[in-house]
Design a protein around this motif. Structure first.
Motif, PDB file in Angstrom:
ATOM      1  N   LEU A  26       0.915  -1.116   0.064  1.00 16.07           N
ATOM      2  CA  LEU A  26       0.098  -0.009  -0.022  1.00 16.07           C
ATOM      3  C   LEU A  26       0.811   1.273   0.006  1.00 16.07           C
ATOM      4  O   LEU A  26       0.730   2.104  -0.605  1.00 16.07           O
ATOM      5  N   LYS A  27       1.889   1.284   0.760  1.00 12.58           N
ATOM      6  CA  LYS A  27       2.842   2.419   0.770  1.00 12.58           C
ATOM      7  C   LYS A  27       3.508   2.616  -0.640  1.00 12.58           C
ATOM      8  O   LYS A  27       3.416   3.866  -0.990  1.00 12.58           O
ATOM      9  N   ILE A  28       3.819   1.469  -1.545  1.00  7.47           N
ATOM     10  CA  ILE A  28       4.333   1.645  -2.788  1.00  7.47           C
ATOM     11  C   ILE A  28       3.203   2.183  -3.758  1.00  7.47           C
ATOM     12  O   ILE A  28       3.286   2.880  -4.537  1.00  7.47           O
ATOM     13  N   GLY A  98      -9.271   0.364  -3.155  1.00  2.00           N
ATOM     14  CA  GLY A  98      -8.557  -0.934  -3.806  1.00  2.00           C
ATOM     15  C   GLY A  98      -8.423  -1.959  -2.855  1.00  2.00           C
ATOM     16  O   GLY A  98      -8.695  -1.815  -1.677  1.00  2.00           O
ATOM     17  N   ARG A  99      -7.851  -3.134  -3.571  1.00  2.94           N
ATOM     18  CA  ARG A  99      -7.716  -4.294  -2.458  1.00  2.94           C
ATOM     19  C   ARG A  99      -6.547  -4.829  -2.999  1.00  2.94           C
ATOM     20  O   ARG A  99      -5.677  -4.709  -4.061  1.00  2.94           O
ATOM     21  N   VAL A 100      -5.838  -5.272  -2.013  1.00  6.63           N
ATOM     22  CA  VAL A 100      -4.337  -6.116  -2.083  1.00  6.63           C
ATOM     23  C   VAL A 100      -4.368  -7.389  -1.791  1.00  6.63           C
ATOM     24  O   VAL A 100      -5.239  -7.716  -0.955  1.00  6.63           O
ATOM     25  N   VAL A 102      -1.641 -10.819  -1.620  1.00  3.31           N
ATOM     26  CA  VAL A 102      -0.304 -11.239  -1.531  1.00  3.31           C
ATOM     27  C   VAL A 102      -0.281 -12.687  -1.558  1.00  3.31           C
ATOM     28  O   VAL A 102      -0.747 -13.367  -0.922  1.00  3.31           O
ATOM     29  N   PHE A 103       0.708 -13.198  -2.287  1.00  2.00           N
ATOM     30  CA  PHE A 103       0.978 -14.545  -2.086  1.00  2.00           C
ATOM     31  C   PHE A 103       2.605 -14.709  -2.194  1.00  2.00           C
ATOM     32  O   PHE A 103       3.072 -14.548  -3.275  1.00  2.00           O
ATOM     33  N   GLY A 104       2.847 -14.958  -1.005  1.00  2.00           N
ATOM     34  CA  GLY A 104       4.601 -15.243  -1.002  1.00  2.00           C
ATOM     35  C   GLY A 104       5.305 -14.132  -1.598  1.00  2.00           C
ATOM     36  O   GLY A 104       5.218 -13.160  -1.049  1.00  2.00           O
ATOM     37  N   ASP A 105       5.869 -14.230  -2.748  1.00  2.00           N
ATOM     38  CA  ASP A 105       6.804 -13.109  -3.261  1.00  2.00           C
ATOM     39  C   ASP A 105       6.030 -12.183  -4.261  1.00  2.00           C
ATOM     40  O   ASP A 105       6.741 -11.407  -5.186  1.00  2.00           O
ATOM     41  N   ILE A 106       4.701 -12.570  -4.575  1.00  2.00           N
ATOM     42  CA  ILE A 106       4.193 -11.576  -5.575  1.00  2.00           C
ATOM     43  C   ILE A 106       2.906 -11.025  -5.001  1.00  2.00           C
ATOM     44  O   ILE A 106       2.160 -11.490  -3.835  1.00  2.00           O
ATOM     45  N   ALA A 107       2.428  -9.751  -5.605  1.00  2.00           N
ATOM     46  CA  ALA A 107       1.279  -9.005  -4.925  1.00  2.00           C
ATOM     47  C   ALA A 107       0.707  -8.308  -6.063  1.00  2.00           C
ATOM     48  O   ALA A 107       0.997  -8.236  -7.012  1.00  2.00           O
ATOM     49  N   HIS A 108      -0.432  -7.977  -5.701  1.00  2.00           N
ATOM     50  CA  HIS A 108      -1.150  -7.153  -6.778  1.00  2.00           C
ATOM     51  C   HIS A 108      -2.112  -6.173  -6.034  1.00  2.00           C
ATOM     52  O   HIS A 108      -3.045  -6.498  -5.002  1.00  2.00           O
ATOM     53  N   TRP A 109      -2.414  -5.167  -6.690  1.00  2.00           N
ATOM     54  CA  TRP A 109      -3.345  -3.866  -6.129  1.00  2.00           C
ATOM     55  C   TRP A 109      -4.164  -3.676  -7.163  1.00  2.00           C
ATOM     56  O   TRP A 109      -3.873  -3.444  -8.509  1.00  2.00           O
ATOM     57  N   PHE A 110      -5.630  -3.883  -7.084  1.00  2.00           N
ATOM     58  CA  PHE A 110      -6.443  -3.394  -7.945  1.00  2.00           C
ATOM     59  C   PHE A 110      -7.589  -2.514  -7.505  1.00  2.00           C
ATOM     60  O   PHE A 110      -8.132  -2.650  -6.550  1.00  2.00           O
ATOM     61  N   GLY A 111      -7.764  -1.360  -7.961  1.00  2.00           N
ATOM     62  CA  GLY A 111      -8.658  -0.098  -7.489  1.00  2.00           C
ATOM     63  C   GLY A 111      -8.838   0.926  -8.284  1.00  2.00           C
ATOM     64  O   GLY A 111      -8.184   0.943  -9.630  1.00  2.00           O
ATOM     65  N   SER A 112      -9.820   1.655  -7.949  1.00  2.00           N
ATOM     66  CA  SER A 112     -10.156   2.900  -8.483  1.00  2.00           C
ATOM     67  C   SER A 112      -9.311   4.118  -8.282  1.00  2.00           C
ATOM     68  O   SER A 112      -8.820   3.951  -7.028  1.00  2.00           O
ATOM     69  N   TYR A 113      -9.252   5.109  -9.096  1.00  2.00           N
ATOM     70  CA  TYR A 113      -8.481   6.061  -8.686  1.00  2.00           C
ATOM     71  C   TYR A 113      -9.144   7.360  -9.474  1.00  2.00           C
ATOM     72  O   TYR A 113     -10.035   7.185 -10.124  1.00  2.00           O
ATOM     73  N   ALA A 114      -8.604   8.441  -9.017  1.00  2.00           N
ATOM     74  CA  ALA A 114      -9.282   9.713  -9.634  1.00  2.00           C
ATOM     75  C   ALA A 114      -8.102  10.699  -9.811  1.00  2.00           C
ATOM     76  O   ALA A 114      -7.101  10.528  -9.379  1.00  2.00           O
TER      77      ALA A 114
END
Length: 160
Positions: A26-28, A98-100, A102-114
């Motif tokens: 989330l920081k990234i 958005g939602r995060v 994470v599985f092991g060494d991979i992660a994904h953020w998917f969400g809306s932005y403005a």
């Protein structure tokens, strides 16, 4: 597969997902969006964005057009020029929801932005969706890919 045991069953050597992994992702994500602000400090924000991305990262813009597939500098350079060129003022982008995962060494953020700003003296706003994929490296989490699509006729987000 990360590793295979002698009896051919898959095992993983990835570390267990922790709350700190999610917090770092989330920081990234926040830093990614925070890079796109017009005005002073843009060069430093773009350098920070470069540090968030793997050197081989891929960024894709769709927006109802033929997908534009960009490498890191192909993505950053024109945005930096736009943010510092004087025709785009008071611009910023921010994640809305958005939602995060994470599985092991991979992660994904998917969400809306403005986004909002003034271009050539005309105020504007916009919304869309972004997907950001990350991988854990020896130096921490880094963005390996990102893609976005913006609202347009026939493709709209629900009202906030």
């Amino acid at each position: 597969m990360c590793a295979v045991t002698s009896d051919a069953t898959a095992t993983t050597t990835a570390t267990t997902t922790t709350a700190s992994d999610r917090a770092e992702v989330l920081k990234i994500v926040d830093a990614f969006f925070g890079a796109f602000v017009s005005g002073p400090g843009c060069g430093e924000r773009m350098d920070g964005l470069r540090a968030l991305l793997l050197p081989q990262a891929v960024v894709v813009r769709t927006c109802g057009l033929e997908p534009a597939v960009m490498g890191v500098e192909d993505f950053i350079a024109p945005r930096e020029a736009l943010l510092t060129g004087g025709t785009l003022e008071h611009f910023r982008e921010w994640p809305v929801e958005g939602r995060v995962e994470v599985f092991g060494d991979i992660a994904h953020w998917f969400g809306s932005y403005a986004k909002a700003g003034t271009q050539d003296g005309e105020p504007f706003t916009g919304r869309g969706m972004k997907t950001i994929q990350l991988v854990r490296t020896a130096g921490g989490w880094r963005i390996s890919a990102a893609a976005w699509d913006d609202e347009r006729d026939g493709v709209e987000l629900p009202p906030v």
